[in-house]
Design a protein around this motif. Structure first.
Motif, PDB file in Angstrom:
ATOM      1  N   ILE A 148       0.842  -1.208   0.000  1.00 50.56           N
ATOM      2  CA  ILE A 148       0.000   0.000   0.000  1.00 50.56           C
ATOM      3  C   ILE A 148       0.871   1.251   0.000  1.00 50.56           C
ATOM      4  N   ASN A 149       1.899   1.252   0.841  1.00 50.45           N
ATOM      5  CA  ASN A 149       2.774   2.415   0.905  1.00 50.45           C
ATOM      6  C   ASN A 149       3.597   2.591  -0.362  1.00 50.45           C
ATOM      7  N   GLU A 150       3.817   1.493  -1.047  1.00 53.21           N
ATOM      8  CA  GLU A 150       4.507   1.582  -2.340  1.00 53.21           C
ATOM      9  C   GLU A 150       3.588   2.146  -3.411  1.00 53.21           C
ATOM     10  N   LYS A 151       2.318   1.761  -3.370  1.00 51.38           N
ATOM     11  CA  LYS A 151       1.392   2.083  -4.446  1.00 51.38           C
ATOM     12  C   LYS A 151       0.545   3.326  -4.205  1.00 51.38           C
ATOM     13  N   GLN A 152       0.413   3.749  -2.932  1.00 50.30           N
ATOM     14  CA  GLN A 152      -0.460   4.895  -2.711  1.00 50.30           C
ATOM     15  C   GLN A 152       0.239   6.145  -3.233  1.00 50.30           C
ATOM     16  N   ASN A 153      -0.082   6.423  -4.469  1.00 49.08           N
ATOM     17  CA  ASN A 153       0.533   7.544  -5.169  1.00 49.08           C
ATOM     18  C   ASN A 153      -0.146   8.822  -4.710  1.00 49.08           C
ATOM     19  N   HIS A 154       0.603   9.700  -4.132  1.00 49.14           N
ATOM     20  CA  HIS A 154       0.035  10.944  -3.631  1.00 49.14           C
ATOM     21  C   HIS A 154      -0.390  11.868  -4.765  1.00 49.14           C
ATOM     22  N   HIS A 155      -0.142  11.462  -5.998  1.00 51.56           N
ATOM     23  CA  HIS A 155      -0.545  12.270  -7.143  1.00 51.56           C
ATOM     24  C   HIS A 155      -1.708  11.638  -7.892  1.00 51.56           C
ATOM     25  N   THR A 156      -2.588  10.973  -7.180  1.00 45.70           N
ATOM     26  CA  THR A 156      -3.817  10.455  -7.775  1.00 45.70           C
ATOM     27  C   THR A 156      -4.963  11.408  -7.465  1.00 45.70           C
ATOM     28  N   TYR A 157      -6.091  11.164  -8.091  1.00 44.40           N
ATOM     29  CA  TYR A 157      -7.242  12.052  -7.949  1.00 44.40           C
ATOM     30  C   TYR A 157      -7.569  12.245  -6.483  1.00 44.40           C
ATOM     31  N   PRO A 158      -7.540  13.472  -5.976  1.00 45.12           N
ATOM     32  CA  PRO A 158      -7.633  13.702  -4.529  1.00 45.12           C
ATOM     33  C   PRO A 158      -9.012  13.421  -3.959  1.00 45.12           C
ATOM     34  N   TYR A 159      -9.010  13.194  -2.654  1.00 41.95           N
ATOM     35  CA  TYR A 159     -10.245  13.016  -1.898  1.00 41.95           C
ATOM     36  C   TYR A 159     -10.698  14.385  -1.418  1.00 41.95           C
ATOM     37  N   LEU A 160     -12.009  14.578  -1.239  1.00 42.64           N
ATOM     38  CA  LEU A 160     -12.530  15.846  -0.756  1.00 42.64           C
ATOM     39  C   LEU A 160     -12.715  15.824   0.761  1.00 42.64           C
ATOM     40  N   PRO A 161     -12.578  16.978   1.411  1.00 41.93           N
ATOM     41  CA  PRO A 161     -12.126  18.242   0.850  1.00 41.93           C
ATOM     42  C   PRO A 161     -10.614  18.252   0.723  1.00 41.93           C
ATOM     43  N   LEU A 162     -10.104  19.141  -0.101  1.00 43.80           N
ATOM     44  CA  LEU A 162      -8.667  19.245  -0.274  1.00 43.80           C
ATOM     45  C   LEU A 162      -8.014  19.774   0.999  1.00 43.80           C
ATOM     46  N   SER A 163      -6.775  19.355   1.187  1.00 48.17           N
ATOM     47  CA  SER A 163      -5.996  19.773   2.349  1.00 48.17           C
ATOM     48  C   SER A 163      -4.629  20.244   1.852  1.00 48.17           C
ATOM     49  N   LEU A 164      -4.179  21.396   2.335  1.00 44.69           N
ATOM     50  CA  LEU A 164      -2.874  21.904   1.906  1.00 44.69           C
ATOM     51  C   LEU A 164      -1.749  20.993   2.365  1.00 44.69           C
ATOM     52  N   SER A 165      -1.952  20.254   3.450  1.00 45.21           N
ATOM     53  CA  SER A 165      -0.902  19.335   3.900  1.00 45.21           C
ATOM     54  C   SER A 165      -0.941  18.036   3.104  1.00 45.21           C
ATOM     55  N   ALA A 166      -2.123  17.459   2.930  1.00 42.19           N
ATOM     56  CA  ALA A 166      -2.225  16.180   2.233  1.00 42.19           C
ATOM     57  C   ALA A 166      -2.187  16.339   0.721  1.00 42.19           C
ATOM     58  N   ASP A 167      -2.674  17.460   0.211  1.00 35.22           N
ATOM     59  CA  ASP A 167      -2.802  17.647  -1.238  1.00 35.22           C
ATOM     60  C   ASP A 167      -1.980  18.826  -1.758  1.00 35.22           C
ATOM     61  N   GLY A 168      -1.013  19.251  -0.970  1.00 38.44           N
ATOM     62  CA  GLY A 168      -0.170  20.353  -1.414  1.00 38.44           C
ATOM     63  C   GLY A 168       0.530  20.069  -2.731  1.00 38.44           C
ATOM     64  N   TRP A 169       0.755  18.787  -3.026  1.00 35.61           N
ATOM     65  CA  TRP A 169       1.371  18.410  -4.303  1.00 35.61           C
ATOM     66  C   TRP A 169       0.540  18.907  -5.481  1.00 35.61           C
TER      67      TRP A 169
END
Length: 333
Positions: A114-135
């Motif tokens: 999971i940690n290998e595959k959980q790409n932080h650049h996939t379609y984000p979950y709502l609501p957006l977060s500057l810490s989690a979705d700053g990318w």
């Protein structure tokens, strides 16, 4: 309550209040790095709610092609049949039936995968977060240099057109300006019209030179009905008394991060909202210059239309081109 430009079905705009989506997940347990759990999650596991939430959220961040759930899970910290099924599907994808027990243990192969595959650049979950979705914001800002190049090309084209249509270069530049803005079909003299367009692009460059000041994410989840990609929050450069406005990216901006032309189109569209309003919000037509709704615009409407400014800049940089295949006019609001 904040206000924004809201597009009507006929392509017009009104100023409307934000609408909060109360169904979105906003939880401090959202993960910004690798997933770490304290106990087993899934079938036969201890299923500590915080751990279950982290697994649900992590699986949702994985693309379906890599074993992520479709549709996404509800991140509620409760390990029910859908969460167990999602764990099994992920395990089956990567380990086959032999490794498919529906349970995730700390430090074991499923969590590592999971940690290998959980790409932080996939379609984000709502609501957006500057810490989690700053990318997402960072990846959009990466396209600012390309956008500046397109805007500069647009200004150069208009500048050459103002230099006179008698020269070959001036005539060619004027042809492109007419293709998008129909300058010759508007009132005379032409130079003030061209100068106005030139100045608007110049204001765009001012904003693009200060990306950290004027671009942000929609962390309040104020309604995807406003826009799924981006919107310009009122208070931009058109209001000299209030520079608090921002161009706000929503999770649909993810798709714009994948291509510089798409990103530039989004940037320039929103910048046209942002830098000058003149009592209108810039939605007279949607799409590419050759689309039916765009063709019927009057010269006055073209001179204020957001997609006109975006399309002209792309053609000025890339040369004359057909309607881009990625352009779906209803998605750029």
């Amino acid at each position: 309550m904040g206000m924004c430009a809201h597009m009507l079905d006929d392509g017009g705009c009104k100023v409307a209040p934000y609408v909060h989506n109360g169904n979105a997940v906003n939880d401090p347990r959202r993960i910004t790095g690798d997933t770490v759990i304290t106990a087993s999650v899934g079938q036969g596991g201890r299923n500590v709610p915080d751990d279950v939430f982290k697994i649900q959220y992590s699986l949702d961040k994985i693309a379906p092609i890599d074993g992520g759930p479709m549709p996404q899970l509800v991140c509620d910290g409760k390990c029910g049949p859908k969460t167990i099924a999602a764990i099994k599907e992920f395990q089956k994808k990567h380990f086959g039936w032999a490794g498919c027990d529906g349970r995730i243990d700390p430090g074991k192969q499923t969590l590592k995968k999971i940690n290998e595959k959980q790409n932080h650049h996939t379609y984000p979950y709502l609501p957006l977060s500057l810490s989690a979705d700053g990318w997402l914001l960072a990846d959009m800002v990466k396209h600012v240099p390309y956008t500046k190049r397109y805007v500069a090309a647009a200004r150069q084209n208009i500048s050459v057109a103002m230099g006179g249509a008698d020269s070959f270069a001036g005539g060619t530049a004027m042809d492109l300006a007419n293709r998008h803005f129909a300058v010759d079909a508007g009132p005379s003299p032409k130079r003030p019209v061209l100068q106005k367009i030139f100045d608007v692009y110049g204001q765009m460059l001012t904003v693009l030179d200060r990306p950290t000041e004027f671009f942000t994410l929609d962390t309040d989840d104020r309604g995807e009905g406003i826009s799924s990609v981006a919107f310009a929050r009122l208070g931009g450069l058109f209001d000299k008394q209030d520079l608090s406005g921002k161009i706000v990216f929503r999770r649909g901006a993810y798709f714009a991060t994948l291509g510089q032309d798409f990103a530039a189109f989004v940037f320039i569209h929103e910048l046209r909202h942002f830098v000058e309003r003149e009592g209108q919000t810039g939605h007279f037509g949607k799409g590419w210059v050759t689309d039916p709704g765009m063709v019927k615009l009057t010269p006055a409407e073209r001179a204020m239309n957001c997609d006109t400014f975006a399309g002209f800049a792309l053609e000025a940089e890339n040369g004359e081109m057909a309607r881009p295949g990625w352009l779906k006019s209803t998605e750029f609001r």
